[in-house]
Design a protein around this motif. Sequence first.
Motif, PDB file in Angstrom:
ATOM      1  N   GLY A   1      -6.839   0.803   6.918  1.00 29.53           N
ATOM      2  CA  GLY A   1      -6.795   1.423   8.228  1.00 29.53           C
ATOM      3  C   GLY A   1      -6.280   0.517   9.310  1.00 29.53           C
ATOM      4  O   GLY A   1      -6.499   0.786  10.488  1.00 29.53           O
ATOM      5  N   ALA A   2      -5.578  -0.588   8.962  1.00 30.22           N
ATOM      6  CA  ALA A   2      -5.063  -1.496   9.984  1.00 30.22           C
ATOM      7  C   ALA A   2      -4.083  -0.775  10.871  1.00 30.22           C
ATOM      8  O   ALA A   2      -3.337   0.094  10.432  1.00 30.22           O
ATOM      9  CB  ALA A   2      -4.363  -2.690   9.330  1.00 30.22           C
ATOM     10  N   ASN A   3      -4.066  -1.156  12.174  1.00 28.20           N
ATOM     11  CA  ASN A   3      -3.140  -0.566  13.129  1.00 28.20           C
ATOM     12  C   ASN A   3      -2.058  -1.576  13.438  1.00 28.20           C
ATOM     13  O   ASN A   3      -2.344  -2.655  13.923  1.00 28.20           O
ATOM     14  CB  ASN A   3      -3.862  -0.205  14.419  1.00 28.20           C
TER      15      ASN A   3
ATOM     16  N   VAL B   1      -1.089  -2.003   4.259  1.00 26.45           N
ATOM     17  CA  VAL B   1      -1.752  -1.003   3.428  1.00 26.45           C
ATOM     18  C   VAL B   1      -1.221   0.371   3.820  1.00 26.45           C
ATOM     19  O   VAL B   1      -0.964   0.631   5.002  1.00 26.45           O
ATOM     20  CB  VAL B   1      -3.282  -1.066   3.630  1.00 26.45           C
ATOM     21  N   ASN B   2      -1.031   1.269   2.837  1.00 24.00           N
ATOM     22  CA  ASN B   2      -0.584   2.614   3.183  1.00 24.00           C
ATOM     23  C   ASN B   2      -1.702   3.381   3.894  1.00 24.00           C
ATOM     24  O   ASN B   2      -2.883   3.016   3.809  1.00 24.00           O
ATOM     25  CB  ASN B   2      -0.079   3.364   1.950  1.00 24.00           C
ATOM     26  N   PRO B   3      -1.378   4.428   4.652  1.00 19.96           N
ATOM     27  CA  PRO B   3      -2.403   5.148   5.434  1.00 19.96           C
ATOM     28  C   PRO B   3      -3.528   5.727   4.590  1.00 19.96           C
ATOM     29  O   PRO B   3      -4.654   5.865   5.077  1.00 19.96           O
ATOM     30  CB  PRO B   3      -1.600   6.264   6.130  1.00 19.96           C
ATOM     31  N   GLU B   4      -3.245   6.061   3.329  1.00 19.82           N
ATOM     32  CA  GLU B   4      -4.269   6.628   2.464  1.00 19.82           C
ATOM     33  C   GLU B   4      -5.238   5.575   1.946  1.00 19.82           C
ATOM     34  O   GLU B   4      -6.287   5.917   1.366  1.00 19.82           O
ATOM     35  CB  GLU B   4      -3.618   7.350   1.273  1.00 19.82           C
ATOM     36  N   GLY B   5      -4.891   4.286   2.113  1.00 20.61           N
ATOM     37  CA  GLY B   5      -5.759   3.225   1.624  1.00 20.61           C
ATOM     38  C   GLY B   5      -5.741   3.066   0.122  1.00 20.61           C
ATOM     39  O   GLY B   5      -6.708   2.574  -0.462  1.00 20.61           O
ATOM     40  N   THR B   6      -4.630   3.446  -0.523  1.00 18.16           N
ATOM     41  CA  THR B   6      -4.550   3.384  -1.982  1.00 18.16           C
ATOM     42  C   THR B   6      -3.588   2.321  -2.492  1.00 18.16           C
ATOM     43  O   THR B   6      -3.652   1.945  -3.665  1.00 18.16           O
ATOM     44  CB  THR B   6      -4.111   4.739  -2.548  1.00 18.16           C
ATOM     45  N   LEU B   7      -2.678   1.825  -1.644  1.00 17.86           N
ATOM     46  CA  LEU B   7      -1.690   0.833  -2.049  1.00 17.86           C
ATOM     47  C   LEU B   7      -1.631  -0.306  -1.039  1.00 17.86           C
ATOM     48  O   LEU B   7      -1.697  -0.078   0.179  1.00 17.86           O
ATOM     49  CB  LEU B   7      -0.293   1.456  -2.168  1.00 17.86           C
TER      50      LEU B   7
ATOM     51  N   VAL C   1       8.975   4.575  -2.164  1.00 20.63           N
ATOM     52  CA  VAL C   1       7.746   4.296  -2.888  1.00 20.63           C
ATOM     53  C   VAL C   1       7.423   5.502  -3.769  1.00 20.63           C
ATOM     54  O   VAL C   1       7.162   6.604  -3.259  1.00 20.63           O
ATOM     55  CB  VAL C   1       6.575   4.013  -1.926  1.00 20.63           C
ATOM     56  N   ARG C   2       7.464   5.317  -5.065  1.00 18.96           N
ATOM     57  CA  ARG C   2       7.148   6.393  -5.999  1.00 18.96           C
ATOM     58  C   ARG C   2       5.640   6.637  -6.015  1.00 18.96           C
ATOM     59  O   ARG C   2       4.860   5.784  -5.596  1.00 18.96           O
ATOM     60  CB  ARG C   2       7.644   6.031  -7.404  1.00 18.96           C
ATOM     61  N   PRO C   3       5.199   7.801  -6.498  1.00 21.86           N
ATOM     62  CA  PRO C   3       3.757   8.095  -6.522  1.00 21.86           C
ATOM     63  C   PRO C   3       2.928   7.046  -7.245  1.00 21.86           C
ATOM     64  O   PRO C   3       1.760   6.829  -6.910  1.00 21.86           O
ATOM     65  CB  PRO C   3       3.703   9.454  -7.231  1.00 21.86           C
ATOM     66  N   ASN C   4       3.522   6.351  -8.232  1.00 25.81           N
ATOM     67  CA  ASN C   4       2.781   5.320  -8.964  1.00 25.81           C
ATOM     68  C   ASN C   4       2.870   3.944  -8.302  1.00 25.81           C
ATOM     69  O   ASN C   4       2.373   2.958  -8.850  1.00 25.81           O
ATOM     70  CB  ASN C   4       3.283   5.231 -10.409  1.00 25.81           C
ATOM     71  N   GLY C   5       3.517   3.877  -7.112  1.00 22.96           N
ATOM     72  CA  GLY C   5       3.655   2.619  -6.388  1.00 22.96           C
ATOM     73  C   GLY C   5       4.931   1.866  -6.672  1.00 22.96           C
ATOM     74  O   GLY C   5       5.223   0.866  -6.008  1.00 22.96           O
TER      75      GLY C   5
ATOM     76  N   LYS D   1       6.874   4.275   6.427  1.00 24.84           N
ATOM     77  CA  LYS D   1       6.969   5.588   7.045  1.00 24.84           C
ATOM     78  C   LYS D   1       7.045   6.616   5.934  1.00 24.84           C
ATOM     79  O   LYS D   1       8.072   6.726   5.244  1.00 24.84           O
ATOM     80  CB  LYS D   1       8.210   5.681   7.946  1.00 24.84           C
ATOM     81  N   GLY D   2       5.959   7.370   5.728  1.00 27.56           N
ATOM     82  CA  GLY D   2       5.931   8.291   4.599  1.00 27.56           C
ATOM     83  C   GLY D   2       6.050   7.517   3.299  1.00 27.56           C
ATOM     84  O   GLY D   2       5.257   6.615   3.024  1.00 27.56           O
ATOM     85  N   ASP D   3       7.069   7.860   2.490  1.00 33.72           N
ATOM     86  CA  ASP D   3       7.276   7.128   1.241  1.00 33.72           C
ATOM     87  C   ASP D   3       8.440   6.150   1.332  1.00 33.72           C
ATOM     88  O   ASP D   3       8.971   5.713   0.297  1.00 33.72           O
ATOM     89  CB  ASP D   3       7.488   8.104   0.079  1.00 33.72           C
ATOM     90  N   ILE D   4       8.834   5.774   2.544  1.00 28.74           N
ATOM     91  CA  ILE D   4       9.927   4.830   2.743  1.00 28.74           C
ATOM     92  C   ILE D   4       9.379   3.505   3.256  1.00 28.74           C
ATOM     93  O   ILE D   4       8.753   3.443   4.325  1.00 28.74           O
ATOM     94  CB  ILE D   4      10.980   5.373   3.721  1.00 28.74           C
TER      95      ILE D   4
END
Length: 418
Positions: A416-418, A101-107, A178-182, A149-152
């Motif tokens: 939020g997985a580590n 999961v991405n850090p923002e929890g959106t993807l 990773v584009r803003p739309n995923g 890492k970021g959008d990569i």
Amino acid sequence: MKYQAVFASLSRAARLARRRLFVLLMALTMAAAVRTSAWSAGVPDIIWLESNSTAGNSILTFKNDGSGNLTFLGSTPAGGIGVFDSTFALGPFDSDQNLIVNPEGTLLFAVNSGSNSIAVFRITPDGLQAVDGSPFASGGSDPVSLGLKGDILSVVNKDQDPAQNGNLVQPNYTTFRVRPNGELTAVEHSTVSVAYGSSPSQALVASRASVVFGADFLGGLLQSFRIDEEGRLHQNPPQALPDSVFAGQTAGHLPLAMRTHPNRRILYVDITPISEVAVYRYDERGRLSFVRTVSDSGKAPCWAVVNHTGTRLYATNTGDNSIAVYDLTDPLDPVEIQHFVMADTAGAAFSTVIDDSDQWIYVSSEQASSAATTAANAFHTLKVNSDGTLTEPFSPTVLPIGGTVPVRAQGITLLGAN
């Protein structure tokens, strides 16, 4: 951009509170949608696992109500298929970070190992929703591990799917933007191939540098790559495990799971055949310096996590279904403080994640022999005590995987997985 700047300036505690509120709202809506029991007191974790079925890979969603009580929320097709090796040999199933999961929890990102693709989902209050164009070609054969890492997005293509052995290609590490739309777009000139049969197992993004680490499990090498501004991978010289570690032993030099310390440039590596954990320093380019190994009183450490404060290391031992807990007061010299044996599932302990609160650890269990039934596909819910030691207050949760084909589930993650 203004929203992103504000969000970036929030403290970790504020981000955690925001993410938990999002999870809570999502759990409420998802629970109602699948007619599960109502949300109870406490802040939930949302946990995802992969069925990895060759008849159709699916993402299985569960909710922890905050007290360890789990509810199954539903299954979402991933748009591809998984892998199965009836021999249960070393290699094909040995991987970590099959979904993240991405850090923002959106993807949410998930591998379809048998169809060479990456599924991408938006995480919404109505559940997982595939982004336009998903799944995306993985850039190789048999994708097994993902790191962001970021959008990569970094991808490991393992090339050990028995169903694709007639079309073997070299395993590789590669990246996507990773584009803003995923949507995923391959980064040009970023693919790094490794040796046939080397069985790369993980795409671990370093916590303190723009670096990806990899373990070529059967190749016996540690890989490290610097990620440049364009998202390309720049390979450092691969590094073998030190011969001194194996003095007087005939075991193979097989590194597997890795984790980095959250606050220091330190890498921990499980050395599975000799039940030891190696400690390395790394620099800003990912170049490794060996420090020492420490013993694991369990058998065959294969997976690992470090808590968010960097005070405890947890090594999951597949050989005896246990977790070795280490005190990281000196992070370069971990000290084992507990050998915790989990409840039996008739399967083997594999991928491990820890939630943002450092209060719950989830461990996937996978069918590990032809004698085991699909009930061996399960996961453990472990409570982390105030001193970092573990208990297992609930029985393992068996995954609701139907169908008639043999299945070995893989991968586990959560918000939020580590």
